[in-house]
Design an enzyme around this catalytic site. Structure first.
Site, PDB file in Angstrom:
ATOM      1  N   LYS A 116      31.491  48.785  40.059  1.00  0.00           N
ATOM      2  CA  LYS A 116      32.310  49.618  40.800  1.00  0.00           C
ATOM      3  C   LYS A 116      31.834  50.839  40.935  1.00  0.00           C
ATOM      4  O   LYS A 116      31.392  51.770  41.726  1.00  0.00           O
ATOM      5  CB  LYS A 116      33.757  49.736  40.588  1.00  0.00           C
ATOM      6  CG  LYS A 116      34.367  48.370  40.723  1.00  0.00           C
ATOM      7  CD  LYS A 116      35.882  48.469  40.728  1.00  0.00           C
ATOM      8  CE  LYS A 116      36.753  47.178  41.025  1.00  0.00           C
ATOM      9  NZ  LYS A 116      37.957  47.118  40.717  1.00  0.00           N
ATOM     10  N   GLU A 200      39.505  57.984  38.696  1.00  0.00           N
ATOM     11  CA  GLU A 200      39.652  58.387  39.971  1.00  0.00           C
ATOM     12  C   GLU A 200      40.948  58.839  40.355  1.00  0.00           C
ATOM     13  O   GLU A 200      41.916  58.441  39.531  1.00  0.00           O
ATOM     14  CB  GLU A 200      39.213  57.328  41.035  1.00  0.00           C
ATOM     15  CG  GLU A 200      39.895  55.958  41.288  1.00  0.00           C
ATOM     16  CD  GLU A 200      39.484  55.098  42.324  1.00  0.00           C
ATOM     17  OE1 GLU A 200      38.289  55.215  42.605  1.00  0.00           O
ATOM     18  OE2 GLU A 200      40.173  54.484  42.638  1.00  0.00           O
ATOM     19  N   HIS A 235      48.423  43.646  41.524  1.00  0.00           N
ATOM     20  CA  HIS A 235      47.254  43.945  42.017  1.00  0.00           C
ATOM     21  C   HIS A 235      46.566  42.842  42.894  1.00  0.00           C
ATOM     22  O   HIS A 235      45.270  42.934  43.033  1.00  0.00           O
ATOM     23  CB  HIS A 235      46.302  44.574  41.176  1.00  0.00           C
ATOM     24  CG  HIS A 235      46.814  45.872  40.573  1.00  0.00           C
ATOM     25  ND1 HIS A 235      46.820  46.880  41.141  1.00  0.00           N
ATOM     26  CD2 HIS A 235      47.413  45.939  39.292  1.00  0.00           C
ATOM     27  CE1 HIS A 235      47.601  48.088  40.384  1.00  0.00           C
ATOM     28  NE2 HIS A 235      47.616  47.511  39.355  1.00  0.00           N
ATOM     29  N   ARG A 292      31.088  37.945  48.957  1.00  0.00           N
ATOM     30  CA  ARG A 292      31.457  36.594  49.058  1.00  0.00           C
ATOM     31  C   ARG A 292      32.262  36.353  50.067  1.00  0.00           C
ATOM     32  O   ARG A 292      32.568  37.463  50.739  1.00  0.00           O
ATOM     33  CB  ARG A 292      32.058  36.042  47.740  1.00  0.00           C
ATOM     34  CG  ARG A 292      33.208  37.087  47.489  1.00  0.00           C
ATOM     35  CD  ARG A 292      34.099  36.247  46.463  1.00  0.00           C
ATOM     36  NE  ARG A 292      35.024  37.035  45.634  1.00  0.00           N
ATOM     37  CZ  ARG A 292      36.429  37.479  46.305  1.00  0.00           C
ATOM     38  NH1 ARG A 292      36.634  36.907  47.549  1.00  0.00           N
ATOM     39  NH2 ARG A 292      37.097  38.179  45.632  1.00  0.00           N
TER      40      ARG A 292
END
Length: 508
Positions: A116, A200, A235, A292
């Site tokens: 990431k 973040e 999540h 994917r």
């Protein structure tokens, strides 16, 4: 075109790919672990080979065993599905070195987007909007403390190699930062073998919206519209729909163009998904790229009329995209429910076991991608996803009504499922009004469901069920207990289905 494709996966996605291959006249090789010998994908494949014990590291994650089967079977390509090795750059490289075509992006593109932090760096260079934060791993607590103060609380700590909510911590205040950072690093190391964590700005009550992209190996890249993925638990996505109720044509154009730019910046080919977080002012920010095929790809297929697996295979075989961006049309609305073997009354704990009775939904606008059948034993060793039920209509209201009807036709006996959760969500006024964000499902689950029965057929269904067991006598006692145990998760099956079940049992 390929003559034989090995599917390095299992369950419903393996069955989905097998069907696409057979439609294209391509033979299929399946692989299976010891506990999957009787699985549906093994039954449907042209050839099937054992690859080891139930533990994924000894079977579906063992690159060498899969390559050995490919060599023995004469396969000329490998489709990884999703999960397992689908985003493993080393597997893509190993396939290429073995002379096999990997049906997906290159290993280099996976490397670029697999971390990431590296993905954020690439997106910043491509002028793709990212959530304010760091594009490299945190080196110390002091650095985390300084950056958190700059961007303002709340902040989100995330594992650079993460996924599925692992290595992720929401931090509301400075006094929580140290313990959260230690916990995030520890979980990241355990889950991914990589303790790198970045920080973040936390976007409060965001929508999670993703854009499907498709790129051939001749430089052509298109976007196929968005999917709303805001309904999540821990999540993990639970319900997805296409298109998003939030996105208008102008926003779709902007988001699609950014997604194409992101894919091109990574040198991406084949099918992929750019995920965005959207704030309450409809500003969107790059989250990550899934390199994917997505679990929720059927929604895009229904609203575009395109077969993504066919296109994946054709792109891997060197063909150009058979259409341009201007020819991509969004029509109608699709909503997908992920049917899991889990117990809603026990904190959604996995519920493996033998499927003793299976009543399947059908009718207009209903698609069911499934890896289960009556008599199959659901193993405890893998993700509990059993099937995906998708409702399609001319608009969102019709999609909801068709999906609701199909869920009331669905019955899985012998194990628990989360079917009752979807009935509850689809009947919720806030969901029907499309007022949702990533915290919607958690808030819904905190409320107690209606205690009074809302199904007018519930009593009649119970009477018919009692009649079934009275006819079958003592031999049905085991089935009686199993179905009663499933009552809370599967309480609204239609009368006609019960009658069919009774007839089927009585005539065995």
């Amino acid at each position: 075109m390929f003559k034989k494709i090995l599917i390095a996966n299992r369950g419903e996605i393996a069955v989905r790919i097998i069907r696409a291959c057979h439609e294209m006249g391509i033979a299929v090789v399946a692989v299976y672990s010891d506990v999957d010998r009787a699985s549906l994908h093994v039954r449907k494949a042209d050839e099937a080979y054992p690859i080891g014990a139930a533990t994924a590291s000894e079977s579906y994650l063992n690159i060498q065993k899969i390559l050995d089967v490919a060599a023995r079977s004469g396969a000329d390509a490998v489709h990884p599905g999703y999960g397992f090795l689908s985003e493993n750059a080393n597997f893509a490289r190993a396939c290429a070195e073995a002379g096999l075509k990997f049906i997906g992006p290159t290993a280099e593109a996976m490397d670029a987007m697999g971390s990431k932090t590296r993905a954020r760096q690439a997106m910043e260079r491509a002028r793709v909007p990212c959530v304010p934060g760091t594009s490299r791993g945190l080196e110390s607590f002091e650095q985390a403390e300084q950056i958190a103060a700059q961007i303002g609380y709340p902040v989100m700590l995330k594992a650079a190699a993460g996924g599925g909510g692992k290595g992720m911590r929401l931090v509301h205040a400075p006094e929580e930062l140290k313990s959260s950072l230690d916990a995030a690093r520890s979980e990241a190391e355990r889950s991914f073998g990589d303790s790198e964590v970045y920080i973040e700005k936390a976007i409060i009550n965001p929508r999670h919206i993703e854009m499907q992209v498709l790129a051939d190996e001749h430089g052509n890249t298109v976007y196929l519209g968005e999917r709303e993925c805001s309904l999540q638990r821990r999540h993990q996505k639970v319900i997805e729909e296409a298109p998003s109720p939030l996105v208008d044509p102008e926003m779709r154009l902007r988001m699609g163009e950014v997604a194409v730019r992101a894919a091109q910046a990574a040198g991406y080919t084949n099918a992929g998904t750019i995920e965005f977080l959207v704030d309450q002012e409809k500003n969107f920010y790059f989250l990550e790229m899934n390199t994917r095929l997505q679990v929720e790809h059927p929604g895009t297929e229904l609203v575009t009329g395109l077969d993504l697996v066919h296109l994946q295979i054709r792109i891997a075989a060197g063909e150009r995209l058979p259409f341009t961006q201007d020819e991509v049309m969004i029509r109608g609305h699709a909503i997908e429910c992920r049917i899991y073997a889990e117990d809603p009354d026990n904190n959604y704990f996995p519920s493996p076991g033998k499927i003793t009775l299976l009543l399947l939904p059908s009718g207009p606008g209903i698609r069911r991608d499934s890896g289960m059948y009556e008599g199959w034993t659901v193993p405890v060793d893998y993700d509990p996803l059993l099937a995906k039920l998708i409702g399609y209509g001319t608009d969102r209201a019709q999609s909801i009504s068709r999906l609701t009807r199909a869920l009331n036709e669905y019955f899985v006996g012998g194990i628990k499922t989360n079917i009752s959760l979807f009935r509850r969500v689809l009947n919720d006024p806030e969901f029907r009004a499309a007022n949702m964000d990533t915290g919607f499902l958690d808030r819904l689950l905190q409320r107690k469901p209606e205690e009074a029965p809302t199904d007018p057929n519930a009593i009649e269904v119970a009477v018919i069920a009692a009649g079934i067991f009275a006819v079958l006598g003592p031999a049905a006692a085991g089935a009686d207990e199993r179905i009663a145990a499933n009552n809370s998760a599967n309480s609204s099956s239609s009368v006609s289905n019960w009658k069919r079940a009774a007839h089927k049992e009585a005539t065995r």
